[in-house]
Motif scaffolding. Sequence first.
Motif, mmCIF file in Angstrom:
data_model
loop_
_atom_site.group_PDB
_atom_site.id
_atom_site.type_symbol
_atom_site.label_atom_id
_atom_site.label_comp_id
_atom_site.label_asym_id
_atom_site.label_seq_id
_atom_site.Cartn_x
_atom_site.Cartn_y
_atom_site.Cartn_z
ATOM 1 N N UNK A 96 12.637 8.724 2.501
ATOM 2 C CA UNK A 96 13.409 7.489 2.531
ATOM 3 C C UNK A 96 13.148 6.635 1.295
ATOM 4 N N UNK A 97 11.887 6.421 0.956
ATOM 5 C CA UNK A 97 11.504 5.676 -0.242
ATOM 6 C C UNK A 97 10.707 6.631 -1.127
ATOM 7 N N UNK A 98 11.242 7.023 -2.262
ATOM 8 C CA UNK A 98 10.572 8.022 -3.106
ATOM 9 C C UNK A 98 9.165 7.591 -3.505
ATOM 10 N N UNK A 99 8.296 8.567 -3.633
ATOM 11 C CA UNK A 99 6.910 8.280 -4.000
ATOM 12 C C UNK A 99 6.811 7.655 -5.382
ATOM 13 N N UNK A 100 7.776 7.938 -6.259
ATOM 14 C CA UNK A 100 7.732 7.350 -7.603
ATOM 15 C C UNK A 100 7.801 5.834 -7.542
ATOM 16 N N UNK A 101 8.553 5.295 -6.581
ATOM 17 C CA UNK A 101 8.631 3.845 -6.415
ATOM 18 C C UNK A 101 7.368 3.335 -5.742
ATOM 19 N N UNK A 102 6.935 4.031 -4.685
ATOM 20 C CA UNK A 102 5.752 3.584 -3.952
ATOM 21 C C UNK A 102 4.508 3.610 -4.839
ATOM 22 N N UNK A 103 4.354 4.655 -5.613
ATOM 23 C CA UNK A 103 3.160 4.791 -6.432
ATOM 24 C C UNK A 103 3.108 3.763 -7.552
ATOM 25 N N UNK A 104 4.250 3.197 -7.906
ATOM 26 C CA UNK A 104 4.287 2.209 -8.987
ATOM 27 C C UNK A 104 3.900 0.814 -8.513
ATOM 28 N N UNK A 105 3.739 0.644 -7.200
ATOM 29 C CA UNK A 105 3.372 -0.663 -6.648
ATOM 30 C C UNK A 105 1.972 -0.532 -6.055
ATOM 31 N N UNK A 106 0.937 -1.020 -6.737
ATOM 32 C CA UNK A 106 -0.439 -0.786 -6.276
ATOM 33 C C UNK A 106 -0.855 -1.625 -5.080
ATOM 34 N N UNK A 107 -0.096 -2.662 -4.763
ATOM 35 C CA UNK A 107 -0.473 -3.553 -3.660
ATOM 36 C C UNK A 107 0.454 -3.323 -2.473
ATOM 37 N N UNK A 108 -0.141 -2.982 -1.313
ATOM 38 C CA UNK A 108 0.677 -2.575 -0.174
ATOM 39 C C UNK A 108 0.098 -3.148 1.123
ATOM 40 N N UNK A 139 -2.836 3.078 14.604
ATOM 41 C CA UNK A 139 -3.741 2.686 15.680
ATOM 42 C C UNK A 139 -3.915 1.178 15.792
ATOM 43 N N UNK A 140 -3.103 0.414 15.076
ATOM 44 C CA UNK A 140 -3.197 -1.037 15.174
ATOM 45 C C UNK A 140 -2.727 -1.512 16.544
ATOM 46 N N UNK A 141 -3.293 -2.610 17.000
ATOM 47 C CA UNK A 141 -2.942 -3.136 18.318
ATOM 48 C C UNK A 141 -1.563 -3.788 18.260
ATOM 49 N N UNK A 142 -0.594 -3.286 19.016
ATOM 50 C CA UNK A 142 0.756 -3.864 18.972
ATOM 51 C C UNK A 142 0.831 -5.259 19.559
ATOM 52 N N UNK A 143 -0.193 -5.678 20.305
ATOM 53 C CA UNK A 143 -0.148 -7.004 20.932
ATOM 54 C C UNK A 143 -0.272 -8.122 19.910
ATOM 55 N N UNK A 144 -0.846 -7.825 18.736
ATOM 56 C CA UNK A 144 -1.048 -8.852 17.723
ATOM 57 C C UNK A 144 -0.001 -8.664 16.626
ATOM 58 N N UNK A 145 1.113 -9.382 16.753
ATOM 59 C CA UNK A 145 2.182 -9.278 15.773
ATOM 60 C C UNK A 145 1.693 -9.783 14.411
ATOM 61 N N UNK A 146 2.117 -9.082 13.381
ATOM 62 C CA UNK A 146 1.728 -9.467 12.030
ATOM 63 C C UNK A 146 0.418 -8.880 11.575
ATOM 64 N N UNK A 147 -0.282 -8.172 12.451
ATOM 65 C CA UNK A 147 -1.542 -7.550 12.065
ATOM 66 C C UNK A 147 -1.261 -6.291 11.248
ATOM 67 N N UNK A 148 -2.056 -6.056 10.230
ATOM 68 C CA UNK A 148 -1.829 -4.894 9.387
ATOM 69 C C UNK A 148 -3.047 -4.545 8.558
ATOM 70 N N UNK A 149 -2.839 -3.657 7.611
ATOM 71 C CA UNK A 149 -3.886 -3.213 6.683
ATOM 72 C C UNK A 149 -3.382 -3.456 5.269
ATOM 73 N N UNK A 150 -4.198 -4.122 4.475
ATOM 74 C CA UNK A 150 -3.847 -4.427 3.083
ATOM 75 C C UNK A 150 -4.624 -3.510 2.153
ATOM 76 N N UNK A 151 -3.927 -2.958 1.196
ATOM 77 C CA UNK A 151 -4.551 -2.060 0.224
ATOM 78 C C UNK A 151 -4.235 -2.542 -1.185
ATOM 79 N N UNK A 152 -5.256 -2.619 -2.017
ATOM 80 C CA UNK A 152 -5.066 -2.892 -3.435
ATOM 81 C C UNK A 152 -6.149 -2.158 -4.206
ATOM 82 N N UNK A 153 -6.345 -2.542 -5.460
ATOM 83 C CA UNK A 153 -7.299 -1.800 -6.283
ATOM 84 C C UNK A 153 -8.740 -2.009 -5.829
ATOM 85 N N UNK A 154 -9.000 -3.024 -5.001
ATOM 86 C CA UNK A 154 -10.360 -3.283 -4.536
ATOM 87 C C UNK A 154 -10.707 -2.536 -3.255
#
Length: 756
Positions: A554-566, A594-609
Amino acid sequence: MSTTSTEHGEREAQYIDLAAYQDPETLDRLELLARAARETLRTTPAGISDLSTGTVRLDKVDEAPADQLDDEAGVLEVLDEREGWNLRRLVPESLTDMGVWRQRRAEWVNASAFHALRSPVYLWRAANVAALGARVGVRDAWSYVFATEYGDIADKVRRTKAGPEHIADLRADRRKEARARRREPLTVYSLTGCSTYLGAVLALGETWGWIMAAPVLLPVFGILYALGRREMIRREPDGTFAIADAVDFTGAGVLTDEGLNTALRARSVGILKDDESVTVLGFIAREPGDRASVVRFELPRESGKTAAEVGAKRKAIAAALAVDSIQLSIRQDGHEGSVYMRVADAHPFGGEPVASPLATAEQWDIWDGAPTFVDETGRITAIELLFFGLLVGAMPRQGKTFTARAAAAAAILDPLCRVIVADGKGGKDWAATALLAEAYVRGVTEPAVRRLTHVLEDLVKEMEAAYDALFELPDEVCPEGKITPEIVRDYKVFPCVLIIDELQRYLENQGKENEDDKLTYGKRIEEALETLAKVGPAAGLIPILASQKPTGDAVPSAIRDAIPQRIAHLCATYQMSDSILGTGSSASGWNAKELAPAFKGMGIHADETGLRFIRSLLIKLPAFRVICERGRSLRIAAGTLAGEAAGQSGRAARVGGILADLLAVFEDNKLPERLATADILDGLAQLDPSTWAPAALGVGEEDRAAYVQTGGTELRKALDTALDGTGRSLASRGWSKGGRANGYYLDDLRQAAGIV
């Protein structure tokens, strides 16, 4: 100037007195600086002085003025040993670290609660031990008073078949010994004391009630407990006995050295062997706010384990500590074998979502980052959008639009930041951005997809023009080849935030401009986005992309890989989670499935750190509209409102008037390569009949030739006026036989508008 020589007479070194080459004012200034440095040093831990430390002075006493002998001259300037004392250096760290004290308080509080809850069990155990003591006490007292040991001896003699006279002698001895023991003062005093004590208790109970008499029985209970405990130890000399259980902090969020090692030794974890322990660096402490325990420790070097292996076992360690895995944070701290661990007392994202501070901010600077979420410590975190961008992925209705909106609010409130928005959902989520966006595309209809395609392709050309502008700047102004706040302010190379929600819907489009085109709209959007994501950040292009299905199909890896913050919210599969956070993140313990669906807006942040758990800041639609209205007002005041928000049709950012109207006419005709002057005049008459209608030009509607001739002349005049002083021009061209000027080409118009 002087030199030194070796034993062979060779010159070894040369000393130069630099002070001789300085003027008196410079020497005085250096002396003042040296004094200030010494005074500052005295206040630091390294500046603790004693009688043996000081500053060597080269002044000669006999050459110094008499009034300066005390503080200017001398061989050694001795420091007062009392100055500069640092009590923190003398007092153990465990007594000065407030985090350690908070940890101790938490241990005491939890230990008290633990024992309080188990106090009925402890009371029952103590009662059983006291009952055993009563039995043992009565048995021993009876045995002593009646000399029962002689009975045992008599039994042994009887088994040996000795004569009856021996048995009779033993019985006589027993009676004699028993009478002697009963007459002993200790026995008499004991019986008298017990009877007196019992009588007093009975009298007190009858007089004041048995509840008041209960405390008087505590000494008896204590004596009986001591007798029972002695008996239990006698029965099991190698065993251990304790009324109270060892405090178990499991599940309480209070981490201890023993609990940490036990968890790492658990069979499901397997980080430590039974005889291994970690080395805690410093002390386990409680972070400010007293909501979690934090510890830094080193793994045994002989084990060969790393912090990455500990992080991969995060769920197993959480199970061993009896906490939810979301309460446990693990990361490398220093070298590969050094670990930072945080154990929260409760779910860090419980309760209502936190409102974004941008909801009340009057203005924002995109260079200060974008407040987007709170981390597991509860702190609001501003992510860096410039040069990084943001990719948000999740299942439907899991908060990705809220996350993108929270990040975009920072750009909206910066009047020097351009904004372009495409909402593939087609709802009201981004409608308010039309107040300030240079281009706002809603939905995935054919005109909307075609519009976004040309917007992105034009944006690629603008990016190339921005690089040309940066290339011409001196290295002192543009040292790294990318925009800076000074370049934005002085040279008007503005950053541009490109927001695309439901990106996959645009990329899936299979329509074409015309049958001769080789690429579909979706493919053209993909190529433009890939170029912008890879090359655009240095020129200030900031992509904020959100997709329900950010996998490769759906979203090519070339686009995803160019954005380091997700940021990944709840995902349907671990493959989807890996496509957002990076391959292998699930195997390392970071799985958005495996995130808890009861807490809307909860997620995992990934960057260079690294990776961390987050919960998005909340900006509801009414508050978001207020932010957009404020952003529009800021741009009007700064003179940066452009594009569609300024009433300019098309992507002619900072271009208005007749050029924008011409672009609108081309867009209404589906952006053909060229348009005849007559068709252009018809389109202009629809946009502005008061200026371009036949009656406004003074010709009859039935006289078509006169209308085209008069209107064409006025159009040329309007274009010349609009382009005067820009260095650009736009003229009609012919494409039919005879060389007549038939109309205008789209490429010529775009070049004249400055958007190519």
